[in-house]
Structures are given as C-alpha cells and as structure tokens.
Design a protein around this motif. Sequence first.
Motif, PDB file in Angstrom:
ATOM      1  N   ASN A  23       8.135 -14.999  10.751  1.00 36.99           N
ATOM      2  CA  ASN A  23       9.595 -14.916  10.699  1.00 36.99           C
ATOM      3  C   ASN A  23      10.017 -13.488  10.381  1.00 36.99           C
ATOM      4  OD1 ASN A  23       8.431 -15.538   8.048  1.00 36.99           O
ATOM      5  ND2 ASN A  23      10.529 -15.375   7.303  1.00 36.99           N
ATOM      6  N   PRO A  24      11.086 -12.976  10.981  1.00 31.98           N
ATOM      7  CA  PRO A  24      11.477 -11.573  10.798  1.00 31.98           C
ATOM      8  C   PRO A  24      11.708 -11.190   9.344  1.00 31.98           C
ATOM      9  CG  PRO A  24      12.691 -12.559  12.615  1.00 31.98           C
ATOM     10  CD  PRO A  24      11.964 -13.680  11.940  1.00 31.98           C
ATOM     11  N   GLU A  25      12.197 -12.129   8.535  1.00 29.60           N
ATOM     12  CA  GLU A  25      12.498 -11.815   7.142  1.00 29.60           C
ATOM     13  C   GLU A  25      11.240 -11.611   6.302  1.00 29.60           C
ATOM     14  OE1 GLU A  25      15.403 -14.533   9.105  1.00 29.60           O
ATOM     15  OE2 GLU A  25      13.256 -14.666   8.649  1.00 29.60           O
ATOM     16  N   GLY A  26      10.112 -12.138   6.770  1.00 29.27           N
ATOM     17  CA  GLY A  26       8.888 -12.071   5.988  1.00 29.27           C
ATOM     18  C   GLY A  26       8.430 -10.661   5.685  1.00 29.27           C
ATOM     19  N   ALA A  27       8.675  -9.751   6.621  1.00 24.89           N
ATOM     20  CA  ALA A  27       8.212  -8.377   6.440  1.00 24.89           C
ATOM     21  C   ALA A  27       8.844  -7.714   5.219  1.00 24.89           C
ATOM     22  CB  ALA A  27       8.518  -7.561   7.690  1.00 24.89           C
ATOM     23  N   SER A  28      10.050  -8.132   4.841  1.00 22.41           N
ATOM     24  CA  SER A  28      10.739  -7.502   3.711  1.00 22.41           C
ATOM     25  C   SER A  28      10.022  -7.738   2.392  1.00 22.41           C
ATOM     26  CB  SER A  28      12.185  -8.017   3.621  1.00 22.41           C
ATOM     27  OG  SER A  28      12.210  -9.396   3.282  1.00 22.41           O
ATOM     28  N   VAL A  29       9.143  -8.730   2.368  1.00 27.11           N
ATOM     29  CA  VAL A  29       8.328  -9.000   1.179  1.00 27.11           C
ATOM     30  C   VAL A  29       6.858  -8.708   1.461  1.00 27.11           C
ATOM     31  CG1 VAL A  29       7.543 -10.787  -0.422  1.00 27.11           C
ATOM     32  CG2 VAL A  29       9.923 -10.751   0.334  1.00 27.11           C
ATOM     33  N   GLN A  30       6.347  -9.220   2.558  1.00 21.73           N
ATOM     34  CA  GLN A  30       4.913  -9.198   2.818  1.00 21.73           C
ATOM     35  C   GLN A  30       4.383  -7.815   3.185  1.00 21.73           C
ATOM     36  OE1 GLN A  30       4.906 -12.183   5.846  1.00 21.73           O
ATOM     37  NE2 GLN A  30       5.722 -13.722   4.449  1.00 21.73           N
ATOM     38  N   HIS A  31       5.242  -6.945   3.729  1.00 20.54           N
ATOM     39  CA  HIS A  31       4.810  -5.608   4.119  1.00 20.54           C
ATOM     40  C   HIS A  31       5.019  -4.575   3.011  1.00 20.54           C
ATOM     41  CE1 HIS A  31       4.980  -6.275   8.766  1.00 20.54           C
ATOM     42  NE2 HIS A  31       4.645  -7.382   8.128  1.00 20.54           N
ATOM     43  N   VAL A  32       5.673  -4.968   1.937  1.00 20.76           N
ATOM     44  CA  VAL A  32       5.962  -4.013   0.853  1.00 20.76           C
ATOM     45  C   VAL A  32       4.658  -3.445   0.298  1.00 20.76           C
ATOM     46  CG1 VAL A  32       6.844  -3.802  -1.501  1.00 20.76           C
ATOM     47  CG2 VAL A  32       8.160  -5.036   0.218  1.00 20.76           C
ATOM     48  N   GLY A  33       4.608  -2.126   0.123  1.00 19.20           N
ATOM     49  CA  GLY A  33       3.420  -1.455  -0.393  1.00 19.20           C
ATOM     50  C   GLY A  33       2.545  -0.871   0.682  1.00 19.20           C
ATOM     51  N   GLN A  34       2.915  -1.065   1.942  1.00 15.42           N
ATOM     52  CA  GLN A  34       2.122  -0.495   3.037  1.00 15.42           C
ATOM     53  C   GLN A  34       2.040   1.018   2.871  1.00 15.42           C
ATOM     54  OE1 GLN A  34       3.768  -1.220   6.899  1.00 15.42           O
ATOM     55  NE2 GLN A  34       2.065  -0.260   7.998  1.00 15.42           N
ATOM     56  N   GLY A  35       0.829   1.545   2.947  1.00 14.06           N
ATOM     57  CA  GLY A  35       0.622   2.977   2.803  1.00 14.06           C
ATOM     58  C   GLY A  35       0.482   3.448   1.371  1.00 14.06           C
ATOM     59  N   GLU A  36       0.669   2.554   0.410  1.00 14.41           N
ATOM     60  CA  GLU A  36       0.546   2.909  -0.999  1.00 14.41           C
ATOM     61  C   GLU A  36      -0.807   2.450  -1.543  1.00 14.41           C
ATOM     62  OE1 GLU A  36       3.790   1.150  -3.050  1.00 14.41           O
ATOM     63  OE2 GLU A  36       5.325   2.095  -1.781  1.00 14.41           O
ATOM     64  N   GLU A  37      -1.159   2.954  -2.714  1.00 15.24           N
ATOM     65  CA  GLU A  37      -2.403   2.535  -3.346  1.00 15.24           C
ATOM     66  C   GLU A  37      -2.368   1.023  -3.593  1.00 15.24           C
ATOM     67  OE1 GLU A  37      -5.157   3.514  -7.297  1.00 15.24           O
ATOM     68  OE2 GLU A  37      -3.276   4.615  -6.941  1.00 15.24           O
ATOM     69  N   GLY A  38      -3.395   0.337  -3.197  1.00 15.57           N
ATOM     70  CA  GLY A  38      -3.448  -1.114  -3.335  1.00 15.57           C
ATOM     71  C   GLY A  38      -3.013  -1.843  -2.090  1.00 15.57           C
ATOM     72  N   GLY A  39      -2.222  -1.170  -1.255  1.00 19.13           N
ATOM     73  CA  GLY A  39      -1.841  -1.759   0.019  1.00 19.13           C
ATOM     74  C   GLY A  39      -0.672  -2.716  -0.060  1.00 19.13           C
ATOM     75  N   ALA A  40      -0.316  -3.255   1.087  1.00 16.31           N
ATOM     76  CA  ALA A  40       0.815  -4.159   1.208  1.00 16.31           C
ATOM     77  C   ALA A  40       0.567  -5.470   0.456  1.00 16.31           C
ATOM     78  CB  ALA A  40       1.091  -4.449   2.682  1.00 16.31           C
ATOM     79  N   VAL A  41       1.650  -6.172   0.156  1.00 16.28           N
ATOM     80  CA  VAL A  41       1.552  -7.458  -0.528  1.00 16.28           C
ATOM     81  C   VAL A  41       0.626  -8.406   0.235  1.00 16.28           C
ATOM     82  CG1 VAL A  41       2.858  -9.525  -1.160  1.00 16.28           C
ATOM     83  CG2 VAL A  41       3.786  -7.258  -1.673  1.00 16.28           C
ATOM     84  N   ALA A  42       0.759  -8.451   1.558  1.00 15.77           N
ATOM     85  CA  ALA A  42      -0.086  -9.341   2.357  1.00 15.77           C
ATOM     86  C   ALA A  42      -1.558  -8.993   2.209  1.00 15.77           C
ATOM     87  CB  ALA A  42       0.326  -9.281   3.826  1.00 15.77           C
ATOM     88  N   ARG A  43      -1.856  -7.712   2.096  1.00 20.39           N
ATOM     89  CA  ARG A  43      -3.244  -7.300   1.912  1.00 20.39           C
ATOM     90  C   ARG A  43      -3.762  -7.727   0.537  1.00 20.39           C
ATOM     91  NH1 ARG A  43      -5.614  -1.086   2.430  1.00 20.39           N
ATOM     92  NH2 ARG A  43      -7.656  -1.510   1.489  1.00 20.39           N
ATOM     93  N   ARG A  44      -2.928  -7.631  -0.464  1.00 18.12           N
ATOM     94  CA  ARG A  44      -3.348  -8.029  -1.808  1.00 18.12           C
ATOM     95  C   ARG A  44      -3.600  -9.533  -1.883  1.00 18.12           C
ATOM     96  NH1 ARG A  44      -0.103  -4.082  -6.023  1.00 18.12           N
ATOM     97  NH2 ARG A  44      -0.023  -2.258  -4.658  1.00 18.12           N
ATOM     98  N   ILE A  45      -2.779 -10.300  -1.189  1.00 16.72           N
ATOM     99  CA  ILE A  45      -2.992 -11.745  -1.138  1.00 16.72           C
ATOM    100  C   ILE A  45      -4.311 -12.057  -0.441  1.00 16.72           C
ATOM    101  CG2 ILE A  45      -2.132 -13.895  -0.127  1.00 16.72           C
ATOM    102  CD1 ILE A  45       0.718 -12.711  -0.552  1.00 16.72           C
ATOM    103  N   THR A  46      -4.579 -11.343   0.648  1.00 15.89           N
ATOM    104  CA  THR A  46      -5.836 -11.542   1.378  1.00 15.89           C
ATOM    105  C   THR A  46      -7.035 -11.226   0.498  1.00 15.89           C
ATOM    106  OG1 THR A  46      -4.735 -10.986   3.460  1.00 15.89           O
ATOM    107  CG2 THR A  46      -7.141 -10.817   3.422  1.00 15.89           C
TER     108      THR A  46
ATOM    109  N   ALA B 206      -7.126 -11.285  -2.772  1.00 11.94           N
ATOM    110  CA  ALA B 206      -7.223 -12.280  -3.845  1.00 11.94           C
ATOM    111  C   ALA B 206      -7.901 -13.551  -3.334  1.00 11.94           C
ATOM    112  CB  ALA B 206      -5.838 -12.595  -4.394  1.00 11.94           C
ATOM    113  N   ALA B 207      -7.571 -13.952  -2.110  1.00  7.86           N
ATOM    114  CA  ALA B 207      -8.224 -15.124  -1.526  1.00  7.86           C
ATOM    115  C   ALA B 207      -9.711 -14.865  -1.326  1.00  7.86           C
ATOM    116  CB  ALA B 207      -7.553 -15.484  -0.203  1.00  7.86           C
ATOM    117  N   ALA B 208     -10.062 -13.665  -0.874  1.00  5.93           N
ATOM    118  CA  ALA B 208     -11.461 -13.315  -0.684  1.00  5.93           C
ATOM    119  C   ALA B 208     -12.221 -13.386  -2.009  1.00  5.93           C
ATOM    120  CB  ALA B 208     -11.574 -11.909  -0.086  1.00  5.93           C
ATOM    121  N   SER B 209     -11.616 -12.884  -3.062  1.00  4.18           N
ATOM    122  CA  SER B 209     -12.265 -12.915  -4.373  1.00  4.18           C
ATOM    123  C   SER B 209     -12.470 -14.343  -4.847  1.00  4.18           C
ATOM    124  CB  SER B 209     -11.424 -12.144  -5.399  1.00  4.18           C
ATOM    125  OG  SER B 209     -11.362 -10.768  -5.063  1.00  4.18           O
ATOM    126  N   GLU B 210     -11.478 -15.194  -4.593  1.00  7.83           N
ATOM    127  CA  GLU B 210     -11.577 -16.588  -5.008  1.00  7.83           C
ATOM    128  C   GLU B 210     -12.698 -17.293  -4.256  1.00  7.83           C
ATOM    129  OE1 GLU B 210     -10.282 -19.676  -7.523  1.00  7.83           O
ATOM    130  OE2 GLU B 210      -9.735 -17.550  -7.485  1.00  7.83           O
TER     131      GLU B 210
END
Length: 303
Positions: free
Chosen positions: A168-191, A193-197
């Motif tokens: 959904n178009p609105e998802g990027a406003s949350v899930q893409h936040v942090g792209q290019g920053e240390e730690g990466g985008a929110v979606a990457r952090r969720i991914t 965390a799932a890998a660690s689990e």
Amino acid sequence: MRRPRSRRVSDAVRPFGERLGAAMSRRGPLCVGIDPHPSLLASWGLADDADGLRRFSATVLEAVAGVAAAVKPQVALYERHGSAGMAALEELLADAHDAGVLTIADAKRGDIGSTMAAYADAWLRDGSPLAADAVTLSPYLGFESLRPALDLAAQTGRGVFVLALTSNPEGASVQHVGQGEEGGAVARRITEAAASENARRAGSPRGTGGDGSPDDLGSVGLVVGATVGDAVARLGLDLAAMGGPVLAPGLGAQGATAAVLRETFGAAYAQVLGTSSRDILSGGPGAGGVRARAERTLAELSA
C-alpha cells in the motif's frame, strides 16, 4: 449452529515452518486468501450474512484443499458480522484442520503487554476455537512487543507472519524510514529481528535447501507485498538469510505475476508463499471454477 471444535497441535507435530515447507514442496507455493467481500458474496448469489460466509468458506476450502499449501481467511470480513461471523470463521479453521490444510489467520494483531498476550492466546493457544496454524502480526509498537505471540507460537508448534514491507502506498512512510542511515530502514530491522528469532529457535541459521526447496524453514515469517518492486533490494532486506517463509499477497487482481515474484524475491523465491484472493475466488460460485483458477495460478508459480 454447529459447535466449533477446539484444536490443538500435538507435541509430536513438527513446528509450523517445517510443516509449511513440507506442504509447499508437496503441493506448491500457493496460499489462497478466503476473503468474503460483500460484492463477492453477491456475485456468488450468497447473502451478506453468517450463512453466506459459511457457504462461501466451505466452497473455497473444498475447491483448494488438494491444491493450496495454505488458506488465509481475512479475519475482518468475518468480524464485521459479529459473533455469528466469528463462529463461521471458527468452523472454517476447524474444517481446514480436519482437511489437512494449513491456516493463516490474517488478523494483523499487535499491542503491548497483557493485551498482546490475550491476542496470542486467542490465535495461537492449544484448545482455542480461533487457533490457526499461524497468524499475521503488526510489529509497529516495536518487534519485541510481539514477544507473547512469538513465545506461545514456539510452544504450540504454530507460526507468525510479521508485517515487514507492504504494497500500500502509505506503508513507505513508516516502513522505509531510516533508509540510508545506520541500522537501515524499519523494514530491514524487522527482517533482521525475524532472522534472529528463527536462528535462536533453531540454534543455527535457517534457510532453504541446496536444491531450492523450502527446506528447514523457521516459524517466524514475514509479510512482503508481491508488488513492492525493487524495494526489497533497495532497502537491503536479506530475505534468504531471514530463514522463514515470506507471505506475498498481491497475485492476480493486484497485478503481480509469478514472473514478478521471481524478480522481486530473487534468491529467496523458494521461501515465498504466493497469495491470491480475488483472482481465484472470482472463479466461483462453483468449487470447480475456483479450483481451476487455483490450479492455473499454482502452475505459474511452480514453473
């Protein structure tokens, strides 16, 4: 009204990820969404009430039981009918269990503390009339807020699919936040965390077999839209290393094809459970038409 049956997963049953991987290897990587939208019920000649939900659900299950690796009822479309609608959902979950079809309750639950524990109890506890094989969860109060569901799923041999990257178009406003920053985008952090689990539960990294089969999947999966395009690569989501299944809604009516899924998910394609709802369900009202569309979609995914 038929009384729904309580269901449990035996201690001897393999964890959800392993059972899903086996079902994908045996039947193919298709999940059929059971979405009784009012307009779809009308096109099938069914009333927009609890009896219509039961008839619709039973027909879809009959049609795809030997074709799909899993079915995914959209909880909201049952919930809108109140207790009678939820009773119809309970019956569908019980019937699917009896038919040997894995169920993913698309509930997108997420909260904190005792409230999250109550959601987990409803969807993942042995003996609950709403217990599914897996449930979708929202991590946007923090991934660790899902801990009650993660732990209960592990205890009962069930699974979870955590929203990571939706189309959904609105998802990027949350899930893409942090792209290019240390730690990466929110979606990457969720991914991650799932890998660690998954790695923690297994004691070692999970993944697909060397022959490309969905072997040894973890039970913590992600929801990644089939139409997200290059966002998976652009945000640095290592879905193959995540080790769990990827639920990819959007096949058919939303524009995604099997070829699109292969391009989008690349090395993780063997973990992808392609999900189609409207395109397959529009083959009704007969079970034969629904089955034909499901078989066509499955052939495209498996080619």
